[in-house]
Write an enzyme that holds these catalytic residues in place. Structure first.
Site, short mmCIF file in Angstrom:
data_model
loop_
_atom_site.label_atom_id
_atom_site.label_comp_id
_atom_site.label_asym_id
_atom_site.label_seq_id
_atom_site.Cartn_x
_atom_site.Cartn_y
_atom_site.Cartn_z
N HIS A 280 0.82 -1.23 0.00
CA HIS A 280 0.00 0.00 0.00
C HIS A 280 0.85 1.26 0.00
O HIS A 280 1.81 1.39 0.74
CB HIS A 280 -1.06 -0.01 1.09
CG HIS A 280 -0.56 0.00 2.50
ND1 HIS A 280 -0.24 1.16 3.17
CD2 HIS A 280 -0.37 -1.00 3.39
CE1 HIS A 280 0.14 0.86 4.40
NE2 HIS A 280 0.08 -0.44 4.56
N GLU A 326 -4.89 1.95 2.54
CA GLU A 326 -5.04 0.76 3.39
C GLU A 326 -5.26 1.18 4.84
O GLU A 326 -6.07 0.60 5.55
CB GLU A 326 -3.78 -0.13 3.30
CG GLU A 326 -3.91 -1.48 3.99
CD GLU A 326 -3.54 -1.47 5.47
OE1 GLU A 326 -3.91 -2.40 6.19
OE2 GLU A 326 -2.90 -0.51 5.92
N GLU A 327 -4.52 2.20 5.28
CA GLU A 327 -4.46 2.52 6.71
C GLU A 327 -5.79 2.99 7.29
O GLU A 327 -6.15 2.59 8.39
CB GLU A 327 -3.39 3.58 6.98
CG GLU A 327 -1.97 3.13 6.67
CD GLU A 327 -1.45 2.05 7.62
OE1 GLU A 327 -2.21 1.59 8.47
OE2 GLU A 327 -0.28 1.66 7.48
N HIS A 424 3.62 2.69 12.63
CA HIS A 424 2.74 3.86 12.84
C HIS A 424 3.34 4.92 13.77
O HIS A 424 2.59 5.71 14.34
CB HIS A 424 1.37 3.43 13.38
CG HIS A 424 0.62 2.51 12.49
ND1 HIS A 424 -0.60 1.98 12.82
CD2 HIS A 424 0.91 2.02 11.25
CE1 HIS A 424 -1.03 1.20 11.83
NE2 HIS A 424 -0.13 1.21 10.88
ZN LIG Z 1 0.58 -1.43 6.34
#
Ligand SMILES: [Zn+2]
Length: 458
Positions: A280, A326-327, A424
């Site tokens: 992604h 995606e996130e 993240h």
């Molecule tokens: Zn990821």
């Protein structure tokens, strides 16, 4: 006699699953990736020239343009953008938080808003804190203990699970559903221990949901660093009357136009049968998303380039798909599967790399037994590269919407021990990437794609 016959049969079955040519091709793929790979250069640009790529951001837009341009240089048969509307959430000014022991006596702590969270009121919120480890504990405390307070979720990721994604899976409901659960009992905010196995000062963001909560019930949610979670917990044990203040300025804006980036080598024998390899393109905003998922993006791009370099002309059409969003929405993955279905495109295989650019160990497969057994027969080919993990399990979030009875879905499985040190958080940056580990991943992916393309599907 019968025994000899059986042994002979087994020998034939084993021997026929791959050939010496395959050994040579895999060697060539690894050699090319390690001596003449492009993944590291591409990631350097994505990380250091473009930076974070949260959906709807300028960084995401620039990453679309850059990767399209780079794919166009590879001499693929087709490169195009697939439009998709994506959510746009912005963090705004840096968050601020402190623990107040007595009026005027404060300790600042490191927090960051969770993706999708609402802001606090402009002056922030300050309240007593209720620490819980589980939603059951929260429910047992009930409205009378929770209303008007900030709920502090402090269940650590389980340290004795070797596959750290399992530990993540066991803790992440606090982050994803914590606000909804706490809001039921009248909490005014939630603070969640970061999804991180080590103790450090970095808060880790990630998506959260409000489900169908009406706007007035949506409470702000933030992650706190693991060190500060320990401090807060200890201080609460000493004095449950301490307060927490936090202020955040994030905002959900209207959806914006974005794109999946797609490149294709058209198959020589089965042009209408597709094999996908992808990662992604979007990332969270705190670091530059080098591991999550810049690594998967450049490895996937390099699979097609390695095919070209090694002179492999695939029988099936091989697509690299760089999924957007995606996130915080999975819109890109859903869009790709939706269009594939509309156009009746026959997808036989999809492989995603979205677990960081660490030393590859193998793959996880979501497929039928016949295809899985075929993979197991290829194991000896991977042995020289220390690739040994071939298990059934989940593949990847972006390719999961492609799932059918017959498709082979796979996820690259790198060593996971360090992934959640960066995941993240603001330290998910290019300096955390090891060039060789990244390149080994690309070659491992290319090898699997090569074998399935050659031997086909069951
Ligand atoms: Zn990821």
């Amino acid at each position: 006699m019968l025994k000899t016959f059986t042994i002979l049969c087994c020998f034939i079955i084993t021997a026929s699953t791959y050939s010496q040519t395959d050994e040579a091709i895999l060697k060539k793929l690894y050699q090319t990736s390690l001596t003449n790979g492009k993944s590291y250069d591409w990631l350097n640009h994505l990380s250091n020239q473009i930076g974070s790529r949260l959906s709807g951001s300028l960084g995401a837009e620039r990453a679309v343009a850059y990767t399209k341009e780079e794919l166009e240089k590879l001499g693929l048969d087709k490169v195009w953008l697939q439009p998709v509307m994506v959510p746009k959430w912005v963090r705004g000014a840096t968050e601020y938080a402190y623990i107040e022991t007595t009026p005027g006596k404060t300790n600042t702590v490191n927090i960051c808003a969770l993706g999708g969270s609402v802001a606090t009121p402009s002056l922030g919120i300050k309240a007593h804190i209720i620490e819980v480890k589980t939603f059951e504990e929260l429910a047992s405390l009930g409205q009378e203990n929770i209303a008007g307070k900030i709920v502090f979720y402090n269940r650590p990721m389980q340290a004795d699970l070797i596959y750290t994604h399992e530990a993540y899976g066991g803790a992440v409901n606090q982050r994803y559903n914590g606000a909804v659960e706490a809001s039921k009992y009248g909490a005014i905010g939630v603070i969640v221990r970061s999804m991180n196995l080590r103790l450090d000062d970095l808060p880790h963001t990630g998506s959260m949901t409000y489900d169908n909560l009406p706007i007035e019930k949506r409470i702000p949610a933030a992650a706190i660093s693991t060190n500060d979670a320990e401090v807060l917990s200890t201080m609460l044990q000493l004095d449950k009357n301490i307060k927490l203040y936090f202020k955040q300025n994030c905002k959900q804006l209207a959806d914006v136009q974005s794109y999946n980036v797609i490149g294709e080598i058209t198959g020589s024998q089965f042009p209408n049968e597709y094999m996908v390899v992808g990662g992604h393109l979007d990332s969270w905003d705190l670091g530059d998303g080098s591991h999550d998922d810049g690594a998967g993006v450049v490895q996937s791009m390099d699979v097609l380039r390695l095919f070209k370099e090694a002179g492999i002309k695939p029988k099936h059409s091989i697509r690299v798909v760089l999924f957007m969003n995606e996130e915080n929405g999975l819109r890109g993955g859903k869009k790709y599967a939706e269009e594939a279905k509309q156009k009746n495109e026959n997808h036989l295989f999809a492989l995603e790399s979205d677990s960081g650019g660490f030393t590859p160990r193998g793959f996880s497969f979501d497929c039928n037994d016949a295809n899985f057994n075929q993979v197991l027969s290829w194991q000896p080919l991977f042995k020289p590269y220390l690739i040994h993990y071939f298990e059934k399990g989940k593949s990847g979030a972006d390719i999961d919407p492609l799932k059918t009875d017959k498709i082979v879905l796979a996820g690259l499985r790198p060593d996971s021990q360090r992934y959640f040190d960066y995941h993240h958080a603001s330290n998910d940056t290019f300096d955390a990437i090891n060039k060789r580990e990244l390149e080994l991943g690309a070659a491992t992916m290319a090898s699997l794609v090569y074998l399935f393309d050659k031997y086909g599907f069951k």
